[in-house]
Write an enzyme that holds these catalytic residues in place. Structure first.
Site, PDB file in Angstrom:
ATOM      1  N   TRP A 101       0.828  -1.169  -0.126  1.00 42.97           N
ATOM      2  CA  TRP A 101       0.123  -0.065   0.045  1.00 42.97           C
ATOM      3  C   TRP A 101       0.998   1.365   0.107  1.00 42.97           C
ATOM      4  O   TRP A 101       0.576   2.084  -0.662  1.00 42.97           O
ATOM      5  CB  TRP A 101      -1.022  -0.039   1.113  1.00 42.97           C
ATOM      6  CG  TRP A 101      -1.915  -1.229   1.046  1.00 42.97           C
ATOM      7  CD1 TRP A 101      -2.076  -2.108   1.881  1.00 42.97           C
ATOM      8  CD2 TRP A 101      -2.959  -1.464  -0.030  1.00 42.97           C
ATOM      9  NE1 TRP A 101      -3.174  -3.098   1.521  1.00 42.97           N
ATOM     10  CE2 TRP A 101      -3.438  -2.599   0.471  1.00 42.97           C
ATOM     11  CE3 TRP A 101      -3.218  -0.753  -1.021  1.00 42.97           C
ATOM     12  CZ2 TRP A 101      -4.651  -3.383  -0.402  1.00 42.97           C
ATOM     13  CZ3 TRP A 101      -4.053  -1.485  -2.084  1.00 42.97           C
ATOM     14  CH2 TRP A 101      -4.822  -2.568  -1.643  1.00 42.97           C
ATOM     15  N   ASP A 112      -1.854   6.496   6.070  1.00 44.08           N
ATOM     16  CA  ASP A 112      -3.024   5.527   5.845  1.00 44.08           C
ATOM     17  C   ASP A 112      -3.232   4.748   7.264  1.00 44.08           C
ATOM     18  O   ASP A 112      -2.359   3.882   7.664  1.00 44.08           O
ATOM     19  CB  ASP A 112      -2.394   4.785   4.757  1.00 44.08           C
ATOM     20  CG  ASP A 112      -3.589   4.010   4.146  1.00 44.08           C
ATOM     21  OD1 ASP A 112      -4.375   3.450   4.842  1.00 44.08           O
ATOM     22  OD2 ASP A 112      -2.931   3.215   3.237  1.00 44.08           O
ATOM     23  N   LYS A 123     -12.244  -1.930   6.284  1.00 46.40           N
ATOM     24  CA  LYS A 123     -11.442  -2.923   7.460  1.00 46.40           C
ATOM     25  C   LYS A 123     -12.056  -3.114   8.732  1.00 46.40           C
ATOM     26  O   LYS A 123     -12.395  -3.984   9.252  1.00 46.40           O
ATOM     27  CB  LYS A 123      -9.876  -2.472   7.251  1.00 46.40           C
ATOM     28  CG  LYS A 123      -9.416  -2.268   5.975  1.00 46.40           C
ATOM     29  CD  LYS A 123      -9.244  -3.458   5.255  1.00 46.40           C
ATOM     30  CE  LYS A 123      -8.916  -3.158   3.622  1.00 46.40           C
ATOM     31  NZ  LYS A 123      -7.700  -2.627   3.342  1.00 46.40           N
TER      32      LYS A 123
HETATM   33  C1  PLP Z   1      -7.117  -2.196   1.987  1.00 48.85           C
HETATM   34  C2  PLP Z   1      -6.161  -0.991   2.040  1.00 48.85           C
HETATM   35  C3  PLP Z   1      -5.923   0.070   1.212  1.00 48.85           C
HETATM   36  C4  PLP Z   1      -6.690  -0.049  -0.044  1.00 48.85           C
HETATM   37  O1  PLP Z   1      -8.068   0.427   0.006  1.00 48.85           O
HETATM   38  P1  PLP Z   1      -9.083   0.583  -0.932  1.00 48.85           P
HETATM   39  O2  PLP Z   1     -10.328   1.426  -0.132  1.00 48.85           O
HETATM   40  O3  PLP Z   1      -9.487  -0.588  -1.521  1.00 48.85           O
HETATM   41  O4  PLP Z   1      -8.532   1.543  -1.983  1.00 48.85           O
HETATM   42  C5  PLP Z   1      -4.868   0.997   1.183  1.00 48.85           C
HETATM   43  N1  PLP Z   1      -4.017   0.931   2.377  1.00 48.85           N
HETATM   44  C6  PLP Z   1      -4.351   0.140   3.196  1.00 48.85           C
HETATM   45  C7  PLP Z   1      -3.419   0.156   4.491  1.00 48.85           C
HETATM   46  C8  PLP Z   1      -5.257  -1.089   3.207  1.00 48.85           C
HETATM   47  O5  PLP Z   1      -5.322  -1.951   4.293  1.00 48.85           O
END
Ligand code: PLP
Length: 361
Positions: free
Chosen positions: A102, A172, A196
């Site tokens: 990511w 993030d 998540k």
């Molecule tokens: C799942 C995830 C993403 C991607 O998320 P989307 O909403 O599918 O774009 C980005 N960063 C992390 C840490 C993730 O777990």
């Protein structure tokens, strides 16, 4: 009806109480005679939902008044581009730490818009640790410093934040939002895809300090400009209405049923400790992450045999432990134990692992 223990990394489990409440309100939300799915986002009743969700998030996460909360679409991945477009505007430079897929994707996107300095990476050991950071290697004139706080695929988390001084820290937090208290004032921007630990897919939350809004590059698409969304209370266009409603129910659950983020963190620690303790004492299974950087949310583990991994995943699935196969870049297994996974689910998994070890050892 029987429900499985779902260890999916995302979209993932939601608290059963939340699903029940949503089901109860499905056809008639609070006497409106409509489902939340059917409402105008401009209606007064929907206004109470989106404002309620924002004020609960502010309360639960203790977000200061000088931060805006944006409810957006496009997933965390859309913010990979929005971040540089909104922030890489003074010196056109940013620092990134690469701790997994990511962070790598976010970094690749930023490179399209300015100069990127990769401060450190843990790619050399399949991202099984968080690199030690030396502030003397940070760019003095970066517009921001970027980290991926919890690395969903590899199961690492920053237990200590980099000291970036006056340079805004951007994180993030897709896979750790609401899992533990977080000091929002340490960050310029926090953002997360909701699927998540917060709601179903479809919502991205951006928490951004006010002074970082309003400087977007001229080429920034209107929909990626944080100022547009901040000025319009996340109602520039149709927001992800139902997902925001679900996030509100999850926040009510954390506040009223769990008792806030301190309590949530305690529960998450208890669950993770149980699983890591088993892994550390097992002769068959082992965690793939260095102990000091282990995530409370995503726990990758392996045996030394591909055959045993496959057998374990198959038998676990038959016993109702689903989505436990690891990411293809790590192999083996991964148990994602987000907020909604009850202690009993982790206990049942650990008991099953012990049984499997005994039968196959
Ligand atoms: C799942 C995830 C993403 C991607 O998320 P989307 O909403 O599918 O774009 C980005 N960063 C992390 C840490 C993730 O777990």
């Amino acid at each position: 009806m029987s429900r499985v223990y779902n260890f999916s990394a995302g979209p993932s489990m939601l608290p059963e109480a939340v699903l029940r409440k949503a089901a109860e309100e499905m056809l008639d939300y609070e006497g409106s005679g409509q489902s939340v799915m059917e409402m105008s986002h401009r209606s007064k009743i929907y206004g109470t939902i989106i404002q309620g969700a924002e004020s609960l998030l502010r309360e639960v996460m203790n977000i200061p008044d000088n931060y805006k909360v944006l409810f957006l679409q496009g997933g965390a991945s859309t913010q990979f581009a929005a971040i540089p477009m909104n922030l890489m505007t003074k010196n056109k430079k940013a620092d990134y730490v690469i701790t997994g897929q990511w962070a790598k994707k976010a970094c690749a996107e930023a490179k399209k818009y300015g100069e990127v300095n990769v401060v450190a990476s843990s790619a050399d050991k399949t991202f099984s640790y968080i690199p030690k950071l030396d502030p003397s290697t940070f760019s003095k004139d970066a517009d921001y410093f970027y980290i991926c706080m919890n690395n969903t695929i590899y199961g690492t988390v920053y237990h200590e934040l980099p000291d970036t001084g006056d340079i805004p820290l951007v994180a993030d937090i897709s896979s750790c939002i609401l899992s533990a208290p977080i000091d929002v004032t340490k960050f310029g921007v926090l953002y997360a895809g909701a699927q998540k630990n917060m709601a179903p897919a479809g919502l991205t939350v951006v928490i951004v300090r006010e002074d970082l809004i309003g400087n977007a590059m001229d080429i920034t698409p209107t929909m990626l400009d944080w100022k547009i969304h901040a000025d319009n209370g996340s109602m520039y266009n149709t927001p992800p209405c139902y997902t925001i409603y679900m996030a509100k129910l999850v926040l009510e659950w954390i506040k009223n049923e769990i008792g806030g983020l301190d309590k949530m963190y305690e529960l998450n620690q208890k669950k993770a400790d149980l699983l890591y303790h088993f892994l550390d004492n097992s002769k068959m299974f082992r965690g793939t992450v260095v102990p000091e950087d282990r995530s409370l949310m995503n726990v990758p583990f392996v045996t030394d045999s591909e055959e045993l991994n496959t057998k374990f995943i198959k038998e676990a699935t038959e016993r109702g432990f689903v989505n436990i196969k690891g990411h293809r870049t790590v192999g083996g297994m991964r148990a994602s134990i987000y907020n909604a996974m009850p202690y009993e689910g982790v206990k049942a998994l650990v008991d099953f692992m012990a049984e499997f070890e005994k039968n196959n050892g």
